[in-house]
Design a protein around this motif. Structure first.
Motif, PDB file in Angstrom:
ATOM      1  N   VAL A 104       0.854  -1.188   0.000  1.00 30.98           N
ATOM      2  CA  VAL A 104       0.000   0.000   0.000  1.00 30.98           C
ATOM      3  C   VAL A 104       0.891   1.239   0.000  1.00 30.98           C
ATOM      4  O   VAL A 104       1.766   1.393   0.851  1.00 30.98           O
ATOM      5  CB  VAL A 104      -0.948   0.008   1.218  1.00 30.98           C
ATOM      6  N   ILE A 105       0.645   2.087  -1.010  1.00 33.79           N
ATOM      7  CA  ILE A 105       1.405   3.323  -1.165  1.00 33.79           C
ATOM      8  C   ILE A 105       0.570   4.412  -0.491  1.00 33.79           C
ATOM      9  O   ILE A 105      -0.369   4.946  -1.090  1.00 33.79           O
ATOM     10  CB  ILE A 105       1.583   3.684  -2.668  1.00 33.79           C
ATOM     11  N   ALA A 106       0.890   4.722   0.752  1.00 33.19           N
ATOM     12  CA  ALA A 106       0.091   5.688   1.532  1.00 33.19           C
ATOM     13  C   ALA A 106       0.815   7.029   1.513  1.00 33.19           C
ATOM     14  O   ALA A 106       1.906   7.150   2.057  1.00 33.19           O
ATOM     15  CB  ALA A 106      -0.068   5.178   2.967  1.00 33.19           C
ATOM     16  N   ASP A 107       0.196   8.025   0.891  1.00 29.91           N
ATOM     17  CA  ASP A 107       0.910   9.293   0.727  1.00 29.91           C
ATOM     18  C   ASP A 107      -0.088  10.442   0.608  1.00 29.91           C
ATOM     19  O   ASP A 107      -1.207  10.273   0.130  1.00 29.91           O
ATOM     20  CB  ASP A 107       1.779   9.242  -0.544  1.00 29.91           C
ATOM     21  N   LEU A 108       0.358  11.605   1.029  1.00 31.10           N
ATOM     22  CA  LEU A 108      -0.426  12.828   0.897  1.00 31.10           C
ATOM     23  C   LEU A 108      -0.731  13.129  -0.568  1.00 31.10           C
ATOM     24  O   LEU A 108      -1.785  13.658  -0.903  1.00 31.10           O
ATOM     25  CB  LEU A 108       0.417  13.978   1.493  1.00 31.10           C
ATOM     26  N   ASN A 109       0.196  12.787  -1.420  1.00 33.42           N
ATOM     27  CA  ASN A 109       0.105  13.106  -2.841  1.00 33.42           C
ATOM     28  C   ASN A 109      -0.597  11.957  -3.579  1.00 33.42           C
ATOM     29  O   ASN A 109       0.031  10.975  -3.972  1.00 33.42           O
ATOM     30  CB  ASN A 109       1.532  13.323  -3.375  1.00 33.42           C
ATOM     31  N   GLN A 110      -1.920  12.101  -3.756  1.00 32.14           N
ATOM     32  CA  GLN A 110      -2.725  11.033  -4.364  1.00 32.14           C
ATOM     33  C   GLN A 110      -2.229  10.663  -5.764  1.00 32.14           C
ATOM     34  O   GLN A 110      -2.079   9.475  -6.090  1.00 32.14           O
ATOM     35  CB  GLN A 110      -4.188  11.483  -4.442  1.00 32.14           C
ATOM     36  N   GLY A 111      -1.958  11.676  -6.590  1.00 26.06           N
ATOM     37  CA  GLY A 111      -1.534  11.401  -7.966  1.00 26.06           C
ATOM     38  C   GLY A 111      -0.241  10.608  -8.011  1.00 26.06           C
ATOM     39  O   GLY A 111      -0.121   9.624  -8.752  1.00 26.06           O
ATOM     40  N   ALA A 112       0.721  11.011  -7.203  1.00 28.39           N
ATOM     41  CA  ALA A 112       2.017  10.317  -7.196  1.00 28.39           C
ATOM     42  C   ALA A 112       1.885   8.929  -6.571  1.00 28.39           C
ATOM     43  O   ALA A 112       2.570   7.989  -6.981  1.00 28.39           O
ATOM     44  CB  ALA A 112       3.051  11.150  -6.441  1.00 28.39           C
ATOM     45  N   ALA A 113       1.000   8.787  -5.582  1.00 30.04           N
ATOM     46  CA  ALA A 113       0.782   7.464  -4.977  1.00 30.04           C
ATOM     47  C   ALA A 113       0.186   6.508  -6.013  1.00 30.04           C
ATOM     48  O   ALA A 113       0.619   5.356  -6.150  1.00 30.04           O
ATOM     49  CB  ALA A 113      -0.143   7.576  -3.761  1.00 30.04           C
ATOM     50  N   ASP A 114      -0.807   6.994  -6.751  1.00 27.51           N
ATOM     51  CA  ASP A 114      -1.426   6.160  -7.794  1.00 27.51           C
ATOM     52  C   ASP A 114      -0.404   5.803  -8.872  1.00 27.51           C
ATOM     53  O   ASP A 114      -0.384   4.675  -9.375  1.00 27.51           O
ATOM     54  CB  ASP A 114      -2.612   6.897  -8.424  1.00 27.51           C
ATOM     55  N   ALA A 143      -0.419  -3.613  -5.814  1.00 27.02           N
ATOM     56  CA  ALA A 143      -0.228  -2.358  -5.077  1.00 27.02           C
ATOM     57  C   ALA A 143      -1.501  -1.545  -5.104  1.00 27.02           C
ATOM     58  O   ALA A 143      -2.324  -1.680  -6.011  1.00 27.02           O
ATOM     59  CB  ALA A 143       0.913  -1.558  -5.688  1.00 27.02           C
ATOM     60  N   LEU A 144      -1.616  -0.702  -4.076  1.00 29.05           N
ATOM     61  CA  LEU A 144      -2.792   0.166  -3.946  1.00 29.05           C
ATOM     62  C   LEU A 144      -2.299   1.542  -3.515  1.00 29.05           C
ATOM     63  O   LEU A 144      -1.572   1.642  -2.523  1.00 29.05           O
ATOM     64  CB  LEU A 144      -3.702  -0.438  -2.865  1.00 29.05           C
ATOM     65  N   GLY A 145      -2.692   2.582  -4.248  1.00 28.82           N
ATOM     66  CA  GLY A 145      -2.367   3.945  -3.833  1.00 28.82           C
ATOM     67  C   GLY A 145      -3.474   4.478  -2.947  1.00 28.82           C
ATOM     68  O   GLY A 145      -4.646   4.377  -3.302  1.00 28.82           O
ATOM     69  N   VAL A 146      -3.123   5.005  -1.781  1.00 27.43           N
ATOM     70  CA  VAL A 146      -4.128   5.544  -0.859  1.00 27.43           C
ATOM     71  C   VAL A 146      -3.708   6.950  -0.445  1.00 27.43           C
ATOM     72  O   VAL A 146      -2.589   7.140   0.042  1.00 27.43           O
ATOM     73  CB  VAL A 146      -4.274   4.656   0.395  1.00 27.43           C
ATOM     74  N   ALA A 147      -4.609   7.919  -0.649  1.00 27.02           N
ATOM     75  CA  ALA A 147      -4.314   9.287  -0.209  1.00 27.02           C
ATOM     76  C   ALA A 147      -4.534   9.373   1.292  1.00 27.02           C
ATOM     77  O   ALA A 147      -5.623   9.059   1.780  1.00 27.02           O
ATOM     78  CB  ALA A 147      -5.232  10.271  -0.926  1.00 27.02           C
ATOM     79  N   VAL A 148      -3.505   9.765   2.030  1.00 25.12           N
ATOM     80  CA  VAL A 148      -3.646   9.884   3.477  1.00 25.12           C
ATOM     81  C   VAL A 148      -2.682  10.944   4.005  1.00 25.12           C
ATOM     82  O   VAL A 148      -1.531  11.017   3.583  1.00 25.12           O
ATOM     83  CB  VAL A 148      -3.407   8.516   4.177  1.00 25.12           C
ATOM     84  N   ASP A 149      -3.211  11.757   4.919  1.00 27.72           N
ATOM     85  CA  ASP A 149      -2.340  12.649   5.682  1.00 27.72           C
ATOM     86  C   ASP A 149      -2.009  11.902   6.963  1.00 27.72           C
ATOM     87  O   ASP A 149      -2.903  11.654   7.789  1.00 27.72           O
ATOM     88  CB  ASP A 149      -3.072  13.963   5.988  1.00 27.72           C
ATOM     89  N   VAL A 150      -0.750  11.538   7.128  1.00 25.68           N
ATOM     90  CA  VAL A 150      -0.389  10.652   8.252  1.00 25.68           C
ATOM     91  C   VAL A 150      -0.527  11.320   9.618  1.00 25.68           C
ATOM     92  O   VAL A 150      -0.416  10.655  10.636  1.00 25.68           O
ATOM     93  CB  VAL A 150       1.046  10.097   8.101  1.00 25.68           C
ATOM     94  N   THR A 151      -0.796  12.612   9.636  1.00 23.15           N
ATOM     95  CA  THR A 151      -1.007  13.299  10.920  1.00 23.15           C
ATOM     96  C   THR A 151      -2.486  13.321  11.323  1.00 23.15           C
ATOM     97  O   THR A 151      -2.829  13.844  12.377  1.00 23.15           O
ATOM     98  CB  THR A 151      -0.483  14.753  10.878  1.00 23.15           C
ATOM     99  N   ASP A 152      -3.343  12.762  10.470  1.00 23.49           N
ATOM    100  CA  ASP A 152      -4.797  12.814  10.706  1.00 23.49           C
ATOM    101  C   ASP A 152      -5.285  11.443  11.192  1.00 23.49           C
ATOM    102  O   ASP A 152      -5.216  10.446  10.455  1.00 23.49           O
ATOM    103  CB  ASP A 152      -5.495  13.213   9.388  1.00 23.49           C
TER     104      ASP A 152
END
Ligand code: NAD
Length: 260
Positions: A33-43, A56-65
């Motif tokens: 799982v590609i967990a990153d603030l940057n959805q486009g780059a994660a995808d 693989a799976l891109g997931v948009a996430v703010d790790v501070t939330d």
């Protein structure tokens, strides 16, 4: 193939160190799982891995939330059937002398490096404990987990803090066969470092070449940058190690900058 059947949740995996770790884990058989603030780059990273035959799976996430982290880990478990490896890696750098740091910048640095480590650990541990198949918690520290540098008060503070979290998790995780370790890289040419070369040059009143030679690489044994591949290899070692013999540790990968 050292990670066949494993599921890895890697934060900040749309760039730099996390991206290389995600690619290497996939090559070793893990679902990633590609967990990153940057959805486009994660995808985009997830698409590269899938094009190479991986899962693989891109997931948009703010790790501070808190809510976003919980939702992202829950989604990982739903889509891939569990979570075996956490790489808490997302990070940023802000450089100033202490008297120029705003409280907001200080808090932002501690949130990204420490709050996120807590939130991702808690979210993954819950599933690892319930699944009873062990796990590996990996924190992206730094040589700055052990050494200090001027202009980096919150970064050095946060990276030192990760050692404490990993050692505590090693003790709490032991009965579940969950290991916890810290990777401590030296300077690697990623966007995070490329951004700070001109910033440090301006703050220190020296040239960018001098920042590289006399600040970043000054204490290495050979004047060389560490690479994303060097760091990913250490991340693979921690992920694949089969027993609790290797837990609560930190490993420097820094061309000898730190030997502690
Ligand atoms: P990078 O800038 O290439 O990648 C960082 C990634 O984190 C980016 O994709 C970014 O979108 C993501 N990110 C930032 N804030 C986020 C947030 N709130 N939520 C989710 N994702 C977020 O940086 P890098 O050099 O690969 O750094 C990765 C980690 O390695 C950091 O923790 C950094 O402190 C650490 N590190 C880097 C070096 C180095 O020299 N590059 C050395 C030691 C440690």
């Amino acid at each position: 193939m050292q990670l066949t059947g494993k599921v890895a949740f890697v934060t900040g995996a749309a760039s730099g160190l996390g991206k290389q770790i995600a690619h290497l884990y996939s090559q070793e058989g893990a679902k990633v799982v590609i967990a990153d603030l940057n959805q486009g780059a994660a995808d985009a990273t997830a698409s590269e891995i899938k094009a190479a035959g991986g899962s693989a799976l891109g997931v948009a996430v703010d790790v501070t939330d808190e809510a976003q982290v919980e939702a992202a880990v829950d989604r990982t478990v739903k889509e891939f059937g569990g979570v075996d490896i956490l790489v808490s890696n997302a990070g940023i750098q802000i450089v100033h002398p202490i008297e120029e740091f705003s409280f907001a910048e200080w808090r932002k640095m501690l949130a990204i490096h420490l709050d996120a480590a807590f939130l991702t650990t808690r979210a993954c541990m819950k599933h690892m404990i319930a699944a009873k198949r062990g796990g590996s918690l990996i924190y992206m520290g730094s040589v700055h987990s052990k050494e200090a540098s001027v202009l980096k008060a919150p970064y050095v503070t946060a990276k030192h803090g990760l050692l404490g979290l990993a050692r505590t998790m090693a003790k709490e995780g032991a009965k579940y066969n969950i290991r916890a370790n810290v990777i401590c890289p030296g300077f690697v040419r990623t966007p995070l470092v490329d951004k700070q070369i001109p910033e440090q040059a301006a703050a220190l009143g020296i040239s960018e070449a001098d920042v590289i030679k006399n600040v970043m690489l000054k204490d290495t044994v050979d004047g060389e940058f560490t690479t994303v591949d060097d760091v990913a290899r250490v991340a693979l070692l921690f992920a694949a190690f089969p027993t609790n013999a290797l837990t609560g540790q930190s490993l420097n990968v820094s061309h000898g900058w730190s030997m502690t």
